[in-house]
Design a protein around this motif. Structure first.
Motif, PDB file in Angstrom:
ATOM      1  N   LEU A   1      -9.460   4.413  -3.197  1.00 18.30           N
ATOM      2  CA  LEU A   1      -9.004   3.079  -2.819  1.00 18.30           C
ATOM      3  C   LEU A   1      -8.635   2.265  -4.058  1.00 18.30           C
ATOM      4  O   LEU A   1      -9.397   2.222  -5.020  1.00 18.30           O
ATOM      5  N   GLY A   2      -7.476   1.601  -4.019  1.00 18.84           N
ATOM      6  CA  GLY A   2      -7.041   0.786  -5.147  1.00 18.84           C
ATOM      7  C   GLY A   2      -5.827   1.373  -5.836  1.00 18.84           C
ATOM      8  O   GLY A   2      -4.921   1.887  -5.185  1.00 18.84           O
ATOM      9  N   GLY A   3      -5.811   1.291  -7.154  1.00 20.25           N
ATOM     10  CA  GLY A   3      -4.689   1.851  -7.904  1.00 20.25           C
ATOM     11  C   GLY A   3      -3.974   0.815  -8.744  1.00 20.25           C
ATOM     12  O   GLY A   3      -4.133  -0.388  -8.580  1.00 20.25           O
ATOM     13  N   ARG A   4      -3.160   1.289  -9.655  1.00 16.65           N
ATOM     14  CA  ARG A   4      -2.468   0.422 -10.614  1.00 16.65           C
ATOM     15  C   ARG A   4      -1.392  -0.436  -9.969  1.00 16.65           C
ATOM     16  O   ARG A   4      -0.994  -1.455 -10.516  1.00 16.65           O
ATOM     17  N   GLY A   5      -0.907  -0.017  -8.810  1.00 20.03           N
ATOM     18  CA  GLY A   5       0.158  -0.763  -8.160  1.00 20.03           C
ATOM     19  C   GLY A   5      -0.289  -2.068  -7.542  1.00 20.03           C
ATOM     20  O   GLY A   5       0.543  -2.885  -7.134  1.00 20.03           O
ATOM     21  N   GLY A   6      -1.597  -2.267  -7.460  1.00 20.62           N
ATOM     22  CA  GLY A   6      -2.120  -3.486  -6.859  1.00 20.62           C
ATOM     23  C   GLY A   6      -1.972  -3.486  -5.352  1.00 20.62           C
ATOM     24  O   GLY A   6      -1.609  -2.486  -4.741  1.00 20.62           O
ATOM     25  N   ILE A   7      -2.257  -4.629  -4.748  1.00 19.88           N
ATOM     26  CA  ILE A   7      -2.141  -4.761  -3.299  1.00 19.88           C
ATOM     27  C   ILE A   7      -0.740  -5.271  -2.980  1.00 19.88           C
ATOM     28  O   ILE A   7      -0.420  -6.438  -3.204  1.00 19.88           O
ATOM     29  N   THR A   8       0.089  -4.397  -2.467  1.00 18.59           N
ATOM     30  CA  THR A   8       1.480  -4.745  -2.175  1.00 18.59           C
ATOM     31  C   THR A   8       1.659  -5.227  -0.734  1.00 18.59           C
ATOM     32  O   THR A   8       2.664  -5.863  -0.421  1.00 18.59           O
ATOM     33  N   GLY A   9       0.706  -4.892   0.128  1.00 23.23           N
ATOM     34  CA  GLY A   9       0.842  -5.243   1.535  1.00 23.23           C
ATOM     35  C   GLY A   9       1.763  -4.319   2.297  1.00 23.23           C
ATOM     36  O   GLY A   9       2.057  -4.537   3.475  1.00 23.23           O
ATOM     37  N   LYS A  10       2.215  -3.253   1.662  1.00 22.56           N
ATOM     38  CA  LYS A  10       3.121  -2.311   2.308  1.00 22.56           C
ATOM     39  C   LYS A  10       2.355  -1.407   3.272  1.00 22.56           C
ATOM     40  O   LYS A  10       1.246  -0.977   2.995  1.00 22.56           O
ATOM     41  N   PHE A  11       2.968  -1.110   4.406  1.00 21.57           N
ATOM     42  CA  PHE A  11       2.352  -0.233   5.404  1.00 21.57           C
ATOM     43  C   PHE A  11       2.131   1.147   4.809  1.00 21.57           C
ATOM     44  O   PHE A  11       3.053   1.761   4.258  1.00 21.57           O
ATOM     45  N   ASN A  12       0.896   1.642   4.906  1.00 18.64           N
ATOM     46  CA  ASN A  12       0.513   2.908   4.277  1.00 18.64           C
ATOM     47  C   ASN A  12      -0.472   3.614   5.200  1.00 18.64           C
ATOM     48  O   ASN A  12      -1.684   3.455   5.074  1.00 18.64           O
ATOM     49  N   TYR A  13       0.075   4.374   6.144  1.00 17.57           N
ATOM     50  CA  TYR A  13      -0.748   4.995   7.193  1.00 17.57           C
ATOM     51  C   TYR A  13      -1.646   6.078   6.610  1.00 17.57           C
ATOM     52  O   TYR A  13      -1.177   7.005   5.953  1.00 17.57           O
ATOM     53  N   GLN A  14      -2.957   5.945   6.858  1.00 17.41           N
ATOM     54  CA  GLN A  14      -3.945   6.885   6.339  1.00 17.41           C
ATOM     55  C   GLN A  14      -4.917   7.295   7.443  1.00 17.41           C
ATOM     56  O   GLN A  14      -5.135   6.544   8.399  1.00 17.41           O
ATOM     57  N   THR A  15      -5.478   8.444   7.296  1.00 20.53           N
ATOM     58  CA  THR A  15      -6.469   8.932   8.275  1.00 20.53           C
ATOM     59  C   THR A  15      -7.808   9.215   7.617  1.00 20.53           C
ATOM     60  O   THR A  15      -8.820   8.609   7.954  1.00 20.53           O
TER      61      THR A  15
ATOM     62  N   ARG B   1     -20.308   2.585  -7.585  1.00 19.66           N
ATOM     63  CA  ARG B   1     -19.867   2.409  -8.967  1.00 19.66           C
ATOM     64  C   ARG B   1     -18.357   2.572  -9.036  1.00 19.66           C
ATOM     65  O   ARG B   1     -17.819   3.660  -8.817  1.00 19.66           O
ATOM     66  N   VAL B   2     -17.677   1.484  -9.345  1.00 19.35           N
ATOM     67  CA  VAL B   2     -16.216   1.489  -9.430  1.00 19.35           C
ATOM     68  C   VAL B   2     -15.774   2.297 -10.651  1.00 19.35           C
ATOM     69  O   VAL B   2     -16.368   2.203 -11.729  1.00 19.35           O
ATOM     70  N   LYS B   3     -14.723   3.085 -10.460  1.00 18.38           N
ATOM     71  CA  LYS B   3     -14.204   3.904 -11.554  1.00 18.38           C
ATOM     72  C   LYS B   3     -13.700   3.029 -12.708  1.00 18.38           C
ATOM     73  O   LYS B   3     -13.174   1.934 -12.486  1.00 18.38           O
ATOM     74  N   ARG B   4     -13.881   3.496 -13.906  1.00 17.02           N
ATOM     75  CA  ARG B   4     -13.471   2.744 -15.092  1.00 17.02           C
ATOM     76  C   ARG B   4     -11.977   2.424 -15.035  1.00 17.02           C
ATOM     77  O   ARG B   4     -11.145   3.303 -14.763  1.00 17.02           O
ATOM     78  N   GLY B   5     -11.644   1.170 -15.273  1.00 12.99           N
ATOM     79  CA  GLY B   5     -10.253   0.753 -15.293  1.00 12.99           C
ATOM     80  C   GLY B   5      -9.698   0.344 -13.941  1.00 12.99           C
ATOM     81  O   GLY B   5      -8.600  -0.210 -13.863  1.00 12.99           O
ATOM     82  N   GLU B   6     -10.442   0.595 -12.883  1.00  6.02           N
ATOM     83  CA  GLU B   6      -9.980   0.246 -11.540  1.00  6.02           C
ATOM     84  C   GLU B   6     -10.290  -1.217 -11.233  1.00  6.02           C
ATOM     85  O   GLU B   6     -11.431  -1.651 -11.289  1.00  6.02           O
ATOM     86  N   LYS B   7      -9.255  -1.988 -10.909  1.00  6.20           N
ATOM     87  CA  LYS B   7      -9.420  -3.404 -10.603  1.00  6.20           C
ATOM     88  C   LYS B   7      -8.999  -3.765  -9.185  1.00  6.20           C
ATOM     89  O   LYS B   7      -9.583  -4.646  -8.559  1.00  6.20           O
ATOM     90  N   THR B   8      -7.996  -3.084  -8.674  1.00 11.59           N
ATOM     91  CA  THR B   8      -7.429  -3.435  -7.369  1.00 11.59           C
ATOM     92  C   THR B   8      -8.444  -3.367  -6.249  1.00 11.59           C
ATOM     93  O   THR B   8      -8.436  -4.202  -5.336  1.00 11.59           O
TER      94      THR B   8
END
Length: 327
Positions: free
Chosen positions: A128-142, A81-88
């Motif tokens: 996962l997601g966010g208001r900034g959209g998909i920027t394609g910027k490198f974002n190292y996560q573990t 279930r996607v959080k309300r308002g989340e589109k990205t």
């Protein structure tokens, strides 16, 4: 430099190294141990785990279990279930995860939130997601990379360690691994930063899904087999384990913004590209756990290490001393 001199140099200048295996032309040239480790002992290879997971994703693609790296992540979780308002989140693909280009709604990695939840995959999807959209910027996560283990399970019906045992470890002659789970945050931390030898285990969530960002325990000998598989374009002793096409795509360099922060390296699919002109690449984990592959010289060097934070010079050491030692 003699073997004895190399042993002494490592002991003096790289004190947390436990094992080192170096291969050239598919032959083991050098193997040694330090810190009372034995040849078959395992260390927690930290983020080098990610690169092994990249191979598992490739195998699943070869088998048609995953259709494409361009598949949307949510296609594998129709019940989520996607959080309300989340589109990205709807447009995030597997490739975004593999290349560390996925957007997340967190400034820092949410270890406590994810690892204290009942379902680490869903908890990771929450970020996962966010208001900034998909920027394609490198974002190292573990920690949020746990989504990949969820995808692999949804695609194959097998938990991470079973999938790895059947399609990667056993074909390479690597001992069967087992699930390891922590009953408390203290036990989790002890596993992550402990300096004593580990068993053949993969740290896993409450559903027994292995953590894809860290958590795999291997010996340097095991790690060298992973490196040799990649060096030989996915083949092992005449048997095809993963497609050559995947190895090529997995190690294709993709430039990183602010590359100085990442020591000038590029990134592939969960593998670091050390030198794009020579196609040198490596699996790199905290504390200096490394699988180094240099195709031009037909060299693989694997290093296992006990926990010591902020070891940044291990690849430099391999290139400066170990590679010349191999001739």
């Amino acid at each position: 430099m003699t073997k004895e001199q190399l042993h002494g140099l490592i002991e003096k200048t790289q004190p947390n190294i436990c094992q080192l295996v170096a291969c050239k032309d598919n032959q083991k040239i050098y193997s040694d141990c330090w810190n009372n480790y034995k040849e078959d002992d395992c260390t927690h290879i930290m983020s080098a785990t990610k690169s092994v997971v990249a191979l598992l994703i490739g195998i699943a693609l070869d088998k048609g279990q995953i259709k494409s790296v361009d598949d949307r992540v949510l296609d594998y979780f129709p019940e989520y279930r996607v959080k309300r308002g989340e589109k990205t989140i709807h447009d995030v693909t597997i490739k975004h995860l593999l290349t560390m280009r996925a957007p997340y709604k967190c400034r820092h990695e949410p270890w406590s939130r994810v690892c204290s939840s009942e379902n680490w995959t869903y908890a990771s999807l929450d970020f996962l997601g966010g208001r900034g959209g998909i920027t394609g910027k490198f974002n190292y996560q573990t920690v949020c990379l746990h989504i990949l283990s969820g995808i692999l399970f949804k695609a194959s019906g097998m938990i991470t360690v079973d999938y790895a045992n059947r399609f990667l470890f056993e074909p390479l002659g690597i001992k069967r691994h087992k699930v390891f789970t922590a009953e408390s945050a203290a036990e989790h931390k002890a596993f992550t930063v402990g300096k004593t030898p580990k068993g053949d285990v993969w740290f896993s969530d409450p559903q027994n899904l292995g953590t894809p960002g860290y958590g795999l325990c291997m010996s340097a000998g095991d790690m060298s087999k992973i490196g040799l598989l990649c060096l030989n374009k996915g083949a092992w002793e005449g048997r095809r384990i993963v497609s050559a096409k995947w190895i090529e795509e997995m190690t294709r360099p993709r430039a990183i913004e602010e590359s100085k922060y990442w020591r000038g390296m590029d990134y592939g699919y969960l593998w670091w590209i050390i030198d794009r002109s020579k196609n040198i690449y490596a699996a790199i984990g905290n504390s200096g756990n490394v699988i180094y592959v240099e195709p031009e010289k037909n060299i693989v060097v694997s290093v296992s290490s006990y926990f010591k934070p902020t070891v940044f010079d291990r690849v430099d050491f391999i290139r400066q001393y170990v590679v010349p030692f191999l001739g």
